[in-house]
Scaffold this motif. Structure first.
Motif, PDB file in Angstrom:
ATOM      1  N   THR A 111     -21.520 -12.017   3.989  1.00 14.97           N
ATOM      2  CA  THR A 111     -22.387 -11.069   3.311  1.00 14.97           C
ATOM      3  C   THR A 111     -21.579  -9.954   2.687  1.00 14.97           C
ATOM      4  O   THR A 111     -20.565  -9.508   3.234  1.00 14.97           O
ATOM      5  N   SER A 112     -22.015  -9.500   1.518  1.00 16.23           N
ATOM      6  CA  SER A 112     -21.283  -8.462   0.801  1.00 16.23           C
ATOM      7  C   SER A 112     -21.228  -7.160   1.593  1.00 16.23           C
ATOM      8  O   SER A 112     -20.357  -6.321   1.361  1.00 16.23           O
ATOM      9  N   GLN A 113     -22.136  -6.988   2.541  1.00 10.63           N
ATOM     10  CA  GLN A 113     -22.171  -5.766   3.327  1.00 10.63           C
ATOM     11  C   GLN A 113     -21.077  -5.740   4.395  1.00 10.63           C
ATOM     12  O   GLN A 113     -20.639  -4.667   4.812  1.00 10.63           O
ATOM     13  N   ALA A 114     -20.626  -6.906   4.836  1.00 13.32           N
ATOM     14  CA  ALA A 114     -19.682  -6.968   5.950  1.00 13.32           C
ATOM     15  C   ALA A 114     -18.367  -6.239   5.667  1.00 13.32           C
ATOM     16  O   ALA A 114     -17.946  -5.398   6.468  1.00 13.32           O
ATOM     17  N   PRO A 115     -17.669  -6.522   4.558  1.00 15.08           N
ATOM     18  CA  PRO A 115     -16.415  -5.806   4.317  1.00 15.08           C
ATOM     19  C   PRO A 115     -16.610  -4.298   4.251  1.00 15.08           C
ATOM     20  O   PRO A 115     -15.794  -3.538   4.783  1.00 15.08           O
ATOM     21  N   LYS A 116     -17.681  -3.871   3.631  1.00 20.23           N
ATOM     22  CA  LYS A 116     -17.946  -2.438   3.536  1.00 20.23           C
ATOM     23  C   LYS A 116     -18.171  -1.834   4.915  1.00 20.23           C
ATOM     24  O   LYS A 116     -17.685  -0.734   5.223  1.00 20.23           O
ATOM     25  N   THR A 117     -18.911  -2.551   5.770  1.00 17.80           N
ATOM     26  CA  THR A 117     -19.175  -2.071   7.124  1.00 17.80           C
ATOM     27  C   THR A 117     -17.878  -1.870   7.896  1.00 17.80           C
ATOM     28  O   THR A 117     -17.668  -0.834   8.531  1.00 17.80           O
ATOM     29  N   PHE A 118     -16.996  -2.861   7.831  1.00 13.77           N
ATOM     30  CA  PHE A 118     -15.740  -2.777   8.566  1.00 13.77           C
ATOM     31  C   PHE A 118     -14.821  -1.696   7.998  1.00 13.77           C
ATOM     32  O   PHE A 118     -14.177  -0.952   8.749  1.00 13.77           O
ATOM     33  N   ARG A 119     -14.732  -1.609   6.683  1.00 10.95           N
ATOM     34  CA  ARG A 119     -13.826  -0.625   6.086  1.00 10.95           C
ATOM     35  C   ARG A 119     -14.300   0.803   6.332  1.00 10.95           C
ATOM     36  O   ARG A 119     -13.498   1.711   6.559  1.00 10.95           O
ATOM     37  N   ARG A 120     -15.594   0.982   6.286  1.00 10.39           N
ATOM     38  CA  ARG A 120     -16.132   2.318   6.540  1.00 10.39           C
ATOM     39  C   ARG A 120     -15.864   2.737   7.990  1.00 10.39           C
ATOM     40  O   ARG A 120     -15.472   3.878   8.260  1.00 10.39           O
ATOM     41  N   ALA A 121     -16.051   1.792   8.912  1.00 13.63           N
ATOM     42  CA  ALA A 121     -15.766   2.076  10.320  1.00 13.63           C
ATOM     43  C   ALA A 121     -14.274   2.311  10.533  1.00 13.63           C
ATOM     44  O   ALA A 121     -13.875   3.191  11.310  1.00 13.63           O
ATOM     45  N   ALA A 122     -13.435   1.539   9.854  1.00 12.40           N
ATOM     46  CA  ALA A 122     -11.982   1.692   9.994  1.00 12.40           C
ATOM     47  C   ALA A 122     -11.517   3.057   9.504  1.00 12.40           C
ATOM     48  O   ALA A 122     -10.684   3.707  10.138  1.00 12.40           O
ATOM     49  N   LYS A 123     -12.066   3.491   8.387  1.00  8.78           N
ATOM     50  CA  LYS A 123     -11.684   4.797   7.845  1.00  8.78           C
ATOM     51  C   LYS A 123     -12.075   5.909   8.818  1.00  8.78           C
ATOM     52  O   LYS A 123     -11.297   6.841   9.083  1.00  8.78           O
ATOM     53  N   SER A 124     -13.261   5.802   9.376  1.00  6.42           N
ATOM     54  CA  SER A 124     -13.727   6.803  10.321  1.00  6.42           C
ATOM     55  C   SER A 124     -12.874   6.790  11.594  1.00  6.42           C
ATOM     56  O   SER A 124     -12.518   7.849  12.134  1.00  6.42           O
ATOM     57  N   LEU A 125     -12.537   5.598  12.070  1.00  5.23           N
ATOM     58  CA  LEU A 125     -11.719   5.483  13.273  1.00  5.23           C
ATOM     59  C   LEU A 125     -10.309   6.007  13.028  1.00  5.23           C
ATOM     60  O   LEU A 125      -9.718   6.650  13.903  1.00  5.23           O
ATOM     61  N   ARG A 126      -9.778   5.737  11.858  1.00  4.66           N
ATOM     62  CA  ARG A 126      -8.437   6.223  11.523  1.00  4.66           C
ATOM     63  C   ARG A 126      -8.378   7.744  11.563  1.00  4.66           C
ATOM     64  O   ARG A 126      -7.376   8.342  11.968  1.00  4.66           O
ATOM     65  N   GLU A 127      -9.464   8.390  11.161  1.00  7.93           N
ATOM     66  CA  GLU A 127      -9.495   9.845  11.105  1.00  7.93           C
ATOM     67  C   GLU A 127      -9.928  10.489  12.424  1.00  7.93           C
ATOM     68  O   GLU A 127      -9.884  11.707  12.565  1.00  7.93           O
ATOM     69  N   HIS A 128     -10.342   9.657  13.387  1.00  8.92           N
ATOM     70  CA  HIS A 128     -10.799  10.188  14.669  1.00  8.92           C
ATOM     71  C   HIS A 128      -9.609  10.774  15.430  1.00  8.92           C
ATOM     72  O   HIS A 128      -8.582  10.095  15.590  1.00  8.92           O
ATOM     73  N   PRO A 129      -9.697  11.987  15.933  1.00 11.43           N
ATOM     74  CA  PRO A 129      -8.518  12.648  16.525  1.00 11.43           C
ATOM     75  C   PRO A 129      -8.137  12.146  17.913  1.00 11.43           C
ATOM     76  O   PRO A 129      -6.996  12.319  18.338  1.00 11.43           O
ATOM     77  N   ASP A 130      -9.070  11.522  18.636  1.00  6.49           N
ATOM     78  CA  ASP A 130      -8.805  11.136  20.021  1.00  6.49           C
ATOM     79  C   ASP A 130      -8.682   9.618  20.164  1.00  6.49           C
ATOM     80  O   ASP A 130      -9.306   8.864  19.423  1.00  6.49           O
ATOM     81  N   PRO A 131      -7.917   9.162  21.144  1.00  8.20           N
ATOM     82  CA  PRO A 131      -7.815   7.719  21.398  1.00  8.20           C
ATOM     83  C   PRO A 131      -9.176   7.134  21.774  1.00  8.20           C
ATOM     84  O   PRO A 131      -9.941   7.745  22.522  1.00  8.20           O
ATOM     85  N   VAL A 132      -9.465   5.956  21.243  1.00 17.65           N
ATOM     86  CA  VAL A 132     -10.708   5.250  21.549  1.00 17.65           C
ATOM     87  C   VAL A 132     -10.334   3.977  22.290  1.00 17.65           C
ATOM     88  O   VAL A 132      -9.663   3.102  21.741  1.00 17.65           O
ATOM     89  N   THR A 133     -10.764   3.881  23.545  1.00 19.48           N
ATOM     90  CA  THR A 133     -10.373   2.736  24.377  1.00 19.48           C
ATOM     91  C   THR A 133     -11.558   2.081  25.084  1.00 19.48           C
ATOM     92  O   THR A 133     -11.365   1.135  25.844  1.00 19.48           O
ATOM     93  N   THR A 134     -12.777   2.572  24.855  1.00 20.18           N
ATOM     94  CA  THR A 134     -13.962   2.008  25.501  1.00 20.18           C
ATOM     95  C   THR A 134     -15.101   1.933  24.499  1.00 20.18           C
ATOM     96  O   THR A 134     -15.077   2.581  23.446  1.00 20.18           O
ATOM     97  N   ARG A 135     -16.112   1.168  24.841  1.00 23.71           N
ATOM     98  CA  ARG A 135     -17.308   1.071  24.009  1.00 23.71           C
ATOM     99  C   ARG A 135     -17.955   2.426  23.821  1.00 23.71           C
ATOM    100  O   ARG A 135     -18.362   2.789  22.713  1.00 23.71           O
ATOM    101  N   ALA A 136     -18.064   3.193  24.913  1.00 26.26           N
ATOM    102  CA  ALA A 136     -18.707   4.508  24.830  1.00 26.26           C
ATOM    103  C   ALA A 136     -17.956   5.422  23.876  1.00 26.26           C
ATOM    104  O   ALA A 136     -18.568   6.160  23.083  1.00 26.26           O
ATOM    105  N   GLU A 137     -16.629   5.387  23.935  1.00 28.58           N
ATOM    106  CA  GLU A 137     -15.836   6.225  23.022  1.00 28.58           C
ATOM    107  C   GLU A 137     -15.970   5.741  21.583  1.00 28.58           C
ATOM    108  O   GLU A 137     -15.992   6.556  20.650  1.00 28.58           O
ATOM    109  N   ALA A 138     -16.073   4.429  21.395  1.00 28.64           N
ATOM    110  CA  ALA A 138     -16.239   3.896  20.043  1.00 28.64           C
ATOM    111  C   ALA A 138     -17.563   4.345  19.435  1.00 28.64           C
ATOM    112  O   ALA A 138     -17.645   4.628  18.235  1.00 28.64           O
TER     113      ALA A 138
END
Length: 219
Positions: A52-79
């Motif tokens: 689906t055309s939405q899938a790449p956008k979903t992943f890239r948007r999440a990746a950009k946000s995660l890249r900019e997140h200041p703290d380590p994310v190691t659990t579902r709750a933190e994600a």
């Protein structure tokens, strides 16, 4: 451990993409660089597999946000605290987090489908199994892949489950890549013997096909 290989893209399909060296330099100092790379690999894999055309956008948007997140994310709750990461994608990341904690990882098989230009692999670490799959490039190399995870009762059960999945893929026209047959034979021996082509080991899915835009695995 991420089994899929290949470069990663950044931005939407209409924007210039960074090559893997540029991206590695950009995220090297970030606390979530590995998980960010995983999401971008999923984005490229889903794009190349014509999901689906939405899938790449979903992943890239999440990746950009995660890249900019200041703290380590190691659990579902933190994600879940990261913008653009919802329940299903957080579940998939939890499967990856769990798999990273189990060492060493053991490749059970790397398969290729020559006619359809696809690859498929399964790896076991402890009581967990990771399936990965994607397209092959024009030169025959494995491109970026999707992943999901299954949690079994122990390592032997995980090996048996993985061997069952390999048998099913072989029945669909896949064949072993160089070196894979020996890995498969060894894993099946350690699991108690070559499984029948039918039947299913009971496990609990912990990621991959649970993601918001991650397509189902090839069985």
């Amino acid at each position: 451990m991420c089994v899929g290989v290949g470069g990663v893209g950044w931005g939407t399909s209409s924007q210039p993409k960074l090559d893997s060296r540029q991206f590695s330099n950009m995220v090297a100092a970030k606390p979530n660089s590995a998980a960010t790379t995983l999401l971008l690999r999923w984005a490229q894999a889903s794009e190349e597999s014509n999901h689906t055309s939405q899938a790449p956008k979903t992943f890239r948007r999440a990746a950009k946000s995660l890249r900019e997140h200041p703290d380590p994310v190691t659990t579902r709750a933190e994600a879940l605290a990261v913008k653009f990461i919802g329940d299903k994608l957080a579940n998939s990341l939890q499967g990856w987090f769990d798999f990273q904690q189990r060492v060493p990882a053991r490749r059970v098989a790397m398969l290729r489908h020559e006619e359809e230009g696809k690859w498929w692999s399964v790896t076991v670490a402890g009581e967990m199994a990771q399936r990965s799959w994607g397209k092959r490039s024009a030169t025959g190399l494995e491109g970026p892949g999707m992943d999901n995870w299954e949690k079994l009762t122990d390592e032997r059960a995980a090996l048996h489950w993985a061997c069952q999945k390999v048998v099913k893929q072989l029945a669909k026209g896949y064949s072993h890549a160089p070196g894979s047959q020996a890995q498969f034979d060894s894993a099946c021996t350690d699991s108690g013997g070559l499984p029948a082509a039918t039947g299913r080991a009971r496990g609990r899915a912990v990621g991959g096909d649970a993601a918001a835009a991650v397509p189902p695995a090839a069985a």
